[in-house]
Design an enzyme around this catalytic site. Structure first.
Site, PDB file in Angstrom:
ATOM      1  N   ASN A  12       0.857  -1.189   0.000  1.00 47.66           N
ATOM      2  CA  ASN A  12       0.000   0.000   0.000  1.00 47.66           C
ATOM      3  C   ASN A  12       0.893   1.239   0.000  1.00 47.66           C
ATOM      4  O   ASN A  12       1.482   1.587   1.020  1.00 47.66           O
ATOM      5  CB  ASN A  12      -0.911  -0.007   1.232  1.00 47.66           C
ATOM      6  CG  ASN A  12      -1.751   1.259   1.334  1.00 47.66           C
ATOM      7  OD1 ASN A  12      -1.787   2.072   0.414  1.00 47.66           O
ATOM      8  ND2 ASN A  12      -2.421   1.419   2.461  1.00 47.66           N
ATOM      9  N   LYS A  14       0.069   4.285  -0.219  1.00 47.11           N
ATOM     10  CA  LYS A  14      -0.597   5.432   0.384  1.00 47.11           C
ATOM     11  C   LYS A  14      -0.404   6.656  -0.538  1.00 47.11           C
ATOM     12  O   LYS A  14      -0.339   6.486  -1.766  1.00 47.11           O
ATOM     13  CB  LYS A  14      -0.095   5.643   1.811  1.00 47.11           C
ATOM     14  CG  LYS A  14      -0.294   4.371   2.658  1.00 47.11           C
ATOM     15  CD  LYS A  14      -0.035   4.544   4.117  1.00 47.11           C
ATOM     16  CE  LYS A  14      -0.264   3.228   4.856  1.00 47.11           C
ATOM     17  NZ  LYS A  14      -0.026   3.336   6.313  1.00 47.11           N
ATOM     18  N   HIS A 104      -9.412   1.064   5.364  1.00 42.85           N
ATOM     19  CA  HIS A 104      -8.099   1.262   5.998  1.00 42.85           C
ATOM     20  C   HIS A 104      -8.291   2.195   7.184  1.00 42.85           C
ATOM     21  O   HIS A 104      -9.076   3.149   7.155  1.00 42.85           O
ATOM     22  CB  HIS A 104      -7.096   1.837   5.004  1.00 42.85           C
ATOM     23  CG  HIS A 104      -5.694   1.827   5.523  1.00 42.85           C
ATOM     24  ND1 HIS A 104      -5.227   2.755   6.423  1.00 42.85           N
ATOM     25  CD2 HIS A 104      -4.674   0.983   5.291  1.00 42.85           C
ATOM     26  CE1 HIS A 104      -3.969   2.486   6.714  1.00 42.85           C
ATOM     27  NE2 HIS A 104      -3.608   1.413   6.033  1.00 42.85           N
ATOM     28  N   GLU A 106      -6.685   4.610   8.202  1.00 41.42           N
ATOM     29  CA  GLU A 106      -6.510   6.036   7.897  1.00 41.42           C
ATOM     30  C   GLU A 106      -7.754   6.636   7.248  1.00 41.42           C
ATOM     31  O   GLU A 106      -8.032   7.824   7.393  1.00 41.42           O
ATOM     32  CB  GLU A 106      -5.271   6.202   6.994  1.00 41.42           C
ATOM     33  CG  GLU A 106      -3.985   5.947   7.776  1.00 41.42           C
ATOM     34  CD  GLU A 106      -2.813   5.469   6.909  1.00 41.42           C
ATOM     35  OE1 GLU A 106      -1.758   5.160   7.467  1.00 41.42           O
ATOM     36  OE2 GLU A 106      -2.973   5.395   5.678  1.00 41.42           O
ATOM     37  N   GLU A 176      -4.711  -4.970  10.874  1.00 42.82           N
ATOM     38  CA  GLU A 176      -3.712  -3.910  10.985  1.00 42.82           C
ATOM     39  C   GLU A 176      -3.924  -3.153  12.287  1.00 42.82           C
ATOM     40  O   GLU A 176      -4.695  -2.186  12.352  1.00 42.82           O
ATOM     41  CB  GLU A 176      -3.865  -2.926   9.814  1.00 42.82           C
ATOM     42  CG  GLU A 176      -3.576  -3.522   8.451  1.00 42.82           C
ATOM     43  CD  GLU A 176      -3.115  -2.475   7.462  1.00 42.82           C
ATOM     44  OE1 GLU A 176      -3.757  -1.413   7.369  1.00 42.82           O
ATOM     45  OE2 GLU A 176      -2.107  -2.703   6.807  1.00 42.82           O
ATOM     46  N   GLY A 182       2.935   2.495  10.747  1.00 41.73           N
ATOM     47  CA  GLY A 182       3.842   3.629  10.594  1.00 41.73           C
ATOM     48  C   GLY A 182       4.672   3.948  11.820  1.00 41.73           C
ATOM     49  O   GLY A 182       5.351   4.980  11.876  1.00 41.73           O
ATOM     50  N   SER A 222       3.899  -1.901  10.147  1.00 36.80           N
ATOM     51  CA  SER A 222       5.359  -1.842  10.285  1.00 36.80           C
ATOM     52  C   SER A 222       6.069  -3.128   9.858  1.00 36.80           C
ATOM     53  O   SER A 222       7.099  -3.495  10.439  1.00 36.80           O
ATOM     54  CB  SER A 222       5.739  -1.479  11.729  1.00 36.80           C
ATOM     55  OG  SER A 222       5.343  -0.141  11.990  1.00 36.80           O
TER      56      SER A 222
HETATM   57  O1  LIG Z   1      -1.596  -0.462   4.595  1.00 36.95           O
HETATM   58  C1  LIG Z   1      -0.520  -0.584   5.178  1.00 36.95           C
HETATM   59  C2  LIG Z   1      -0.481  -0.374   6.631  1.00 36.95           C
HETATM   60  O2  LIG Z   1      -1.059   0.850   6.953  1.00 36.95           O
HETATM   61  C3  LIG Z   1       0.897  -0.554   7.221  1.00 36.95           C
HETATM   62  O3  LIG Z   1       1.704   0.554   6.934  1.00 36.95           O
HETATM   63  P1  LIG Z   1       3.241   0.487   7.474  1.00 36.95           P
HETATM   64  O4  LIG Z   1       3.829  -0.794   6.916  1.00 36.95           O
HETATM   65  O5  LIG Z   1       3.890   1.729   6.919  1.00 36.95           O
HETATM   66  O6  LIG Z   1       3.165   0.448   8.987  1.00 36.95           O
END
Ligand SMILES: O=C[C@H](O)COP(=O)(O)O
Length: 268
Positions: A12, A14, A104, A106, A176, A182, A222
């Site tokens: 992802n 983002k 998600h 977010e 998640e 993050g 993460s």
């Molecule tokens: O969609 C992915 C998740 O939000 C994990 O993000 P991350 O690997 O940067 O913690």
């Protein structure tokens, strides 16, 4: 005999990488995976870029006949019409998307998305012939209170509400934990297994045991090449939804290649 679930590693991106940068990353990822002889039958690899990159990613994936799949980070609950700024499932399918990430954390946090809206997005995705990756996960306070399993099982029940057992079986769930996204605070393999097992049991209870067997459940939060193997070796974890690490071709490819290892039994 239970049908073996094909692992999925989804990246992802983002709100990162314009369409030109997207082509560079996908090309490099394809080269690294080819160089390492990744077996795409052992694990699917999907990138999830911003909407603005999808046409460019489609062009290079189709043009080079890549086995890398791609998807979108969201979808409208509407089919068409006066919904400024929204993108319909049929538009994404037309661009060759295989997956759509829905719910998600977010989007739940910044856009007020609730389980009912997520369930509608998941249904629209399936109806357009794509696979929803339905995200659930608890916040730090819920985890500290020890209510994370209840929170996540209730979230999955609400976020897949109205889907048939077959539709649930065809979906992907991503666990998640919000406190791991993050932050560098990756869940332990035991944490991931505990919740992924609970989610699978919830699917069996609410839909069917067949759906529970077939639905793929990912861990996200993460994930890095160093932490991925022990998590993805867990019996109820079928892959990973990777954020930051998916923006680096070598790191993301290393996560994908976990499934190329000859014998996974000793990794956990
Ligand atoms: O969609 C992915 C998740 O939000 C994990 O993000 P991350 O690997 O940067 O913690």
């Amino acid at each position: 005999m239970a049908q073996k679930r094909t692992p999925l590693i989804a990246g992802n991106w983002k709100m990162n990488l314009n369409h030109q940068e997207a082509v560079v990353l996908v090309q490099k990822l394809a080269w690294v995976l080819q160089d390492k002889k990744h077996d795409f039958d052992k694990a699917e690899v999907t990138v999830v870029p911003p909407f603005t990159d999808l046409r460019s990613v489609q062009t290079i994936v189709d043009g080079d006949r890549m086995k890398i799949r791609y998807g979108a980070q969201d979808v409208s609950v509407h089919d068409a019409g006066a919904y400024t700024g929204e993108i319909s499932a049929s538009m994404l399918a037309k661009l060759g998307c295989s997956y759509v990430v829905v719910g998600h954390s977010e989007r739940r946090e910044y856009h007020g998305e609730d389980d009912a809206l997520v369930a509608t997005k998941a249904l629209k995705t399936l109806q357009a012939g794509m696979t929803p990756i339905v995200c659930v996960g608890e916040g730090l306070e819920v985890r500290k209170a020890g209510a994370h399993v209840t929170h996540c099982t209730e979230q999955v029940e609400g976020s897949l509400a109205g889907l048939s057992p077959d539709q649930v079986a065809s979906s992907v769930i991503a666990y998640e934990p919000v406190w791991a996204i993050g932050t560098g605070e990756v869940a332990t393999p035991e944490d991931a297994q505990e919740v992924c097992l609970a989610l699978r049991e919830q699917v069996a209870k609410t839909w069917s045991s067949q759906a529970a067997e077939r639905v793929r459940i990912l861990y996200g939060g993460s994930v890095k090449a160093a932490s991925a193997p022990a998590i993805m070796a867990q019996p109820d974890v079928d892959g990973a939804l990777v954020g930051g690490a998916s923006l680096q071709a070598d790191e993301f490819a290393a996560i994908c290649r976990f499934y190329d290892l000859p014998d996974l039994s000793g990794v956990a």
